[in-house]
Write a protein that holds these residues in place. Structure first.
Motif, PDB file in Angstrom:
ATOM      1  N   THR A 113      14.894  -4.700   0.677  1.00  0.00           N
ATOM      2  CA  THR A 113      15.255  -4.693   2.095  1.00  0.00           C
ATOM      3  C   THR A 113      14.766  -3.403   2.727  1.00  0.00           C
ATOM      4  OG1 THR A 113      17.220  -6.036   1.678  1.00  0.00           O
ATOM      5  CG2 THR A 113      17.137  -4.837   3.756  1.00  0.00           C
ATOM      6  N   THR A 114      13.927  -3.524   3.728  1.00  0.00           N
ATOM      7  CA  THR A 114      13.326  -2.360   4.376  1.00  0.00           C
ATOM      8  C   THR A 114      14.365  -1.613   5.218  1.00  0.00           C
ATOM      9  OG1 THR A 114      12.694  -3.477   6.422  1.00  0.00           O
ATOM     10  CG2 THR A 114      11.179  -3.674   4.538  1.00  0.00           C
ATOM     11  N   PRO A 115      14.058  -0.391   5.628  1.00  0.00           N
ATOM     12  CA  PRO A 115      15.016   0.367   6.457  1.00  0.00           C
ATOM     13  C   PRO A 115      15.417  -0.355   7.741  1.00  0.00           C
ATOM     14  CG  PRO A 115      13.331   1.844   5.600  1.00  0.00           C
ATOM     15  CD  PRO A 115      12.894   0.452   5.238  1.00  0.00           C
ATOM     16  N   ASP A 118       6.725   3.548   6.781  1.00  0.00           N
ATOM     17  CA  ASP A 118       8.143   3.700   6.459  1.00  0.00           C
ATOM     18  C   ASP A 118       8.566   2.706   5.373  1.00  0.00           C
ATOM     19  OD1 ASP A 118       8.456   5.680   8.383  1.00  0.00           O
ATOM     20  OD2 ASP A 118       9.306   4.315   9.883  1.00  0.00           O
ATOM     21  N   ASP A 119       8.120   1.464   5.517  1.00  0.00           N
ATOM     22  CA  ASP A 119       8.507   0.409   4.576  1.00  0.00           C
ATOM     23  C   ASP A 119       8.006   0.719   3.163  1.00  0.00           C
ATOM     24  OD1 ASP A 119       9.661  -0.910   6.700  1.00  0.00           O
ATOM     25  OD2 ASP A 119       8.064  -2.405   6.909  1.00  0.00           O
ATOM     26  N   VAL A 120       6.749   1.134   3.063  1.00  0.00           N
ATOM     27  CA  VAL A 120       6.175   1.448   1.756  1.00  0.00           C
ATOM     28  C   VAL A 120       6.867   2.665   1.150  1.00  0.00           C
ATOM     29  CG1 VAL A 120       4.090   2.271   0.589  1.00  0.00           C
ATOM     30  CG2 VAL A 120       3.954   0.366   2.200  1.00  0.00           C
ATOM     31  N   ALA A 121       7.104   3.682   1.950  1.00  0.00           N
ATOM     32  CA  ALA A 121       7.777   4.887   1.452  1.00  0.00           C
ATOM     33  C   ALA A 121       9.166   4.557   0.926  1.00  0.00           C
ATOM     34  CB  ALA A 121       7.856   5.939   2.552  1.00  0.00           C
ATOM     35  N   ALA A 122       9.878   3.680   1.626  1.00  0.00           N
ATOM     36  CA  ALA A 122      11.220   3.297   1.190  1.00  0.00           C
ATOM     37  C   ALA A 122      11.168   2.512  -0.113  1.00  0.00           C
ATOM     38  CB  ALA A 122      11.909   2.478   2.284  1.00  0.00           C
ATOM     39  N   LEU A 123      10.188   1.638  -0.264  1.00  0.00           N
ATOM     40  CA  LEU A 123      10.038   0.882  -1.504  1.00  0.00           C
ATOM     41  C   LEU A 123       9.753   1.814  -2.680  1.00  0.00           C
ATOM     42  CD1 LEU A 123       9.742  -1.766  -3.110  1.00  0.00           C
ATOM     43  CD2 LEU A 123       7.327  -1.817  -2.387  1.00  0.00           C
ATOM     44  N   VAL A 124       8.835   2.746  -2.500  1.00  0.00           N
ATOM     45  CA  VAL A 124       8.497   3.693  -3.568  1.00  0.00           C
ATOM     46  C   VAL A 124       9.730   4.505  -3.959  1.00  0.00           C
ATOM     47  CG1 VAL A 124       7.151   5.771  -4.109  1.00  0.00           C
ATOM     48  CG2 VAL A 124       6.050   3.809  -2.996  1.00  0.00           C
ATOM     49  N   VAL A 159      -4.440   1.767  -4.589  1.00  0.00           N
ATOM     50  CA  VAL A 159      -5.565   0.869  -4.350  1.00  0.00           C
ATOM     51  C   VAL A 159      -5.361   0.314  -2.954  1.00  0.00           C
ATOM     52  CG1 VAL A 159      -6.853  -1.167  -5.082  1.00  0.00           C
ATOM     53  CG2 VAL A 159      -5.660   0.228  -6.793  1.00  0.00           C
ATOM     54  N   VAL A 160      -6.324   0.528  -2.061  1.00  0.00           N
ATOM     55  CA  VAL A 160      -6.130   0.145  -0.661  1.00  0.00           C
ATOM     56  C   VAL A 160      -7.317  -0.657  -0.142  1.00  0.00           C
ATOM     57  CG1 VAL A 160      -4.599   2.078  -0.168  1.00  0.00           C
ATOM     58  CG2 VAL A 160      -7.053   2.374   0.143  1.00  0.00           C
ATOM     59  N   HIS A 161      -6.997  -1.615   0.717  1.00  0.00           N
ATOM     60  CA  HIS A 161      -8.013  -2.476   1.315  1.00  0.00           C
ATOM     61  C   HIS A 161      -7.613  -2.773   2.749  1.00  0.00           C
ATOM     62  CE1 HIS A 161      -9.714  -6.630   2.137  1.00  0.00           C
ATOM     63  NE2 HIS A 161     -10.793  -5.942   1.823  1.00  0.00           N
ATOM     64  N   ASP A 162      -8.589  -2.779   3.653  1.00  0.00           N
ATOM     65  CA  ASP A 162      -8.355  -3.152   5.052  1.00  0.00           C
ATOM     66  C   ASP A 162      -7.239  -2.263   5.629  1.00  0.00           C
ATOM     67  OD1 ASP A 162      -9.165  -5.681   6.943  1.00  0.00           O
ATOM     68  OD2 ASP A 162      -7.040  -5.246   7.170  1.00  0.00           O
ATOM     69  N   TRP A 163      -6.238  -2.843   6.292  1.00  0.00           N
ATOM     70  CA  TRP A 163      -5.147  -2.044   6.861  1.00  0.00           C
ATOM     71  C   TRP A 163      -4.378  -1.278   5.795  1.00  0.00           C
ATOM     72  CZ3 TRP A 163      -2.874  -0.333  11.253  1.00  0.00           C
ATOM     73  CH2 TRP A 163      -3.354  -0.816  12.478  1.00  0.00           C
ATOM     74  N   GLY A 164      -4.479  -1.704   4.532  1.00  0.00           N
ATOM     75  CA  GLY A 164      -3.826  -0.965   3.460  1.00  0.00           C
ATOM     76  C   GLY A 164      -4.306   0.466   3.356  1.00  0.00           C
ATOM     77  N   GLY A 165      -5.516   0.752   3.842  1.00  0.00           N
ATOM     78  CA  GLY A 165      -6.031   2.121   3.810  1.00  0.00           C
ATOM     79  C   GLY A 165      -5.214   3.056   4.679  1.00  0.00           C
ATOM     80  N   ALA A 166      -4.991   2.658   5.925  1.00  0.00           N
ATOM     81  CA  ALA A 166      -4.197   3.495   6.831  1.00  0.00           C
ATOM     82  C   ALA A 166      -2.750   3.590   6.360  1.00  0.00           C
ATOM     83  CB  ALA A 166      -4.264   2.924   8.247  1.00  0.00           C
ATOM     84  N   ILE A 167      -2.208   2.482   5.883  1.00  0.00           N
ATOM     85  CA  ILE A 167      -0.821   2.491   5.409  1.00  0.00           C
ATOM     86  C   ILE A 167      -0.696   3.362   4.161  1.00  0.00           C
ATOM     87  CG2 ILE A 167       1.056   1.060   4.522  1.00  0.00           C
ATOM     88  CD1 ILE A 167      -0.234  -1.270   6.217  1.00  0.00           C
ATOM     89  N   GLY A 168      -1.615   3.144   3.208  1.00  0.00           N
ATOM     90  CA  GLY A 168      -1.546   3.898   1.956  1.00  0.00           C
ATOM     91  C   GLY A 168      -1.748   5.388   2.139  1.00  0.00           C
ATOM     92  N   PHE A 169      -2.744   5.759   2.931  1.00  0.00           N
ATOM     93  CA  PHE A 169      -2.970   7.187   3.150  1.00  0.00           C
ATOM     94  C   PHE A 169      -1.927   7.777   4.096  1.00  0.00           C
ATOM     95  CE2 PHE A 169      -7.072   6.370   1.172  1.00  0.00           C
ATOM     96  CZ  PHE A 169      -7.229   7.523   0.416  1.00  0.00           C
ATOM     97  N   GLY A 170      -1.307   6.934   4.910  1.00  0.00           N
ATOM     98  CA  GLY A 170      -0.171   7.409   5.695  1.00  0.00           C
ATOM     99  C   GLY A 170       0.983   7.786   4.793  1.00  0.00           C
TER     100      GLY A 170
END
Length: 296
Positions: free
Chosen positions: A21-23, A93-99, A110-121
């Motif tokens: 469950t995300t924040p 925020d969602d990814v950080a909370a999951l980690v 490993v990042v692809h497409d929008w995953g690049g901005a999300i991952g490096f964010g």
């Protein structure tokens, strides 16, 4: 959706999805396979894919590595709430909370497409957690380059009608993102299965609308902050695998990555499309596997 996958999909995607469950209160589906440890390979997809994109890579890595592949809220097997804040900052925020929930102390990306901005964010917020980097046809920096067909999908009224009403983004991606080969009928169905209706395509449309093309866009400042942090990762082992026939993330973006991460190992696969992990998997997956199993 997580409770019962159709048989044809379960054969291609042989994982047991988990929920978080995300924040902001949405259910995020994610894959967590392989040895239990505090170190993991985090695989972040873009639009309009989902963790299905990483299925073959997960299978290749899980004998020795923990693999985590979330479906961003609104995508894949995750909830698709109409009123969610589908912004880049919220995705991070969602990814950080999951980690944090998983208690990970070292994360390889490993990042692809929008995953690049999300991952490096995520990486920009938590640089001490970040290990190796694999970059697949993506960007994590501001750019005014956008294909006309995607720009059309950003137009108010017209864009949602095309993307949500006619499935004019996820549908064409199943052939436009490939070049070397065509997706099999079941692979194509796998990519499209989560996006079967106007309601289920809410985040596909929101991702397109959130593409920041100028400082007036709400995610421009977030993306600029991410870009400014990228030089801090020049000391990380990095592998860039690039489909040379990408209609969206073309060689303009690859050149920028070379500037930002000059020590990265780079391979441009001339005849592969945007879905490079799918289109050239017989080359790409062994290279990623070797990269992660080598020493830092």
């Amino acid at each position: 959706m997580t409770s019962s996958l159709p048989g044809w999909l379960a054969r291609l995607y042989p994982f047991t999805p988990r929920s978080f469950t995300t924040p902001r209160g949405a259910r995020m589906s994610y894959v967590d396979e392989g040895p239990r440890s505090a170190e993991a390979v985090l695989m972040l997809h873009g639009n309009p894919t989902w963790s299905f994109y990483y299925r073959e890579l997960i299978t290749a890595l899980v004998p020795t590595l923990r693999c985590i592949a979330p479906d961003h809220v609104g995508m894949g097997l995750s909830d698709k709430p109409a009123g969610y804040d589908y912004s880049l900052a919220t995705r991070i925020d969602d990814v950080a909370a999951l980690v944090a929930q998983l208690g990970l102390t070292r994360v390889h990306l490993v990042v692809h497409d929008w995953g690049g901005a999300i991952g490096f964010g995520f990486a920009a917020r938590h640089p001490a957690l970040i290990g190796k980097l694999v970059i697949l046809n993506t960007a994590a920096f501001a750019s005014r380059h956008i294909p006309r067909r995607i720009a059309l999908c950003k137009v108010p009224v017209i864009g949602p009608l095309l993307v949500r009403g006619l499935n004019g983004f996820a549908g064409p991606a199943t052939w436009m993102a490939m070049h070397r080969r065509a997706l099999t009928p079941d692979e194509k169905r796998g990519y499209l299965w989560p996006y079967s209706s106007w309601a289920n395509r809410v985040a596909v449309s929101a991702f397109v609308r959130d593409i920041p093309m100028s400082p007036a866009c709400r995610s421009w400042a977030t993306l600029t902050e991410i870009e400014n942090a990228l030089p801090h990762f020049r000391d990380r082992p990095a592998l860039i695998l690039w489909g040379g026939q990408d209609f969206c993330f073309n060689d303009h973006f690859l050149a920028r990555w070379r500037e930002l991460l000059p020590a990265a190992e780079v391979q441009r696969i001339a005849d592969a499309g945007h879905y490079v992990l799918e289109d050239a998997r017989e080359e790409v997956i062994p290279q990623i596997t070797t990269f992660f199993r080598g020493r830092d």
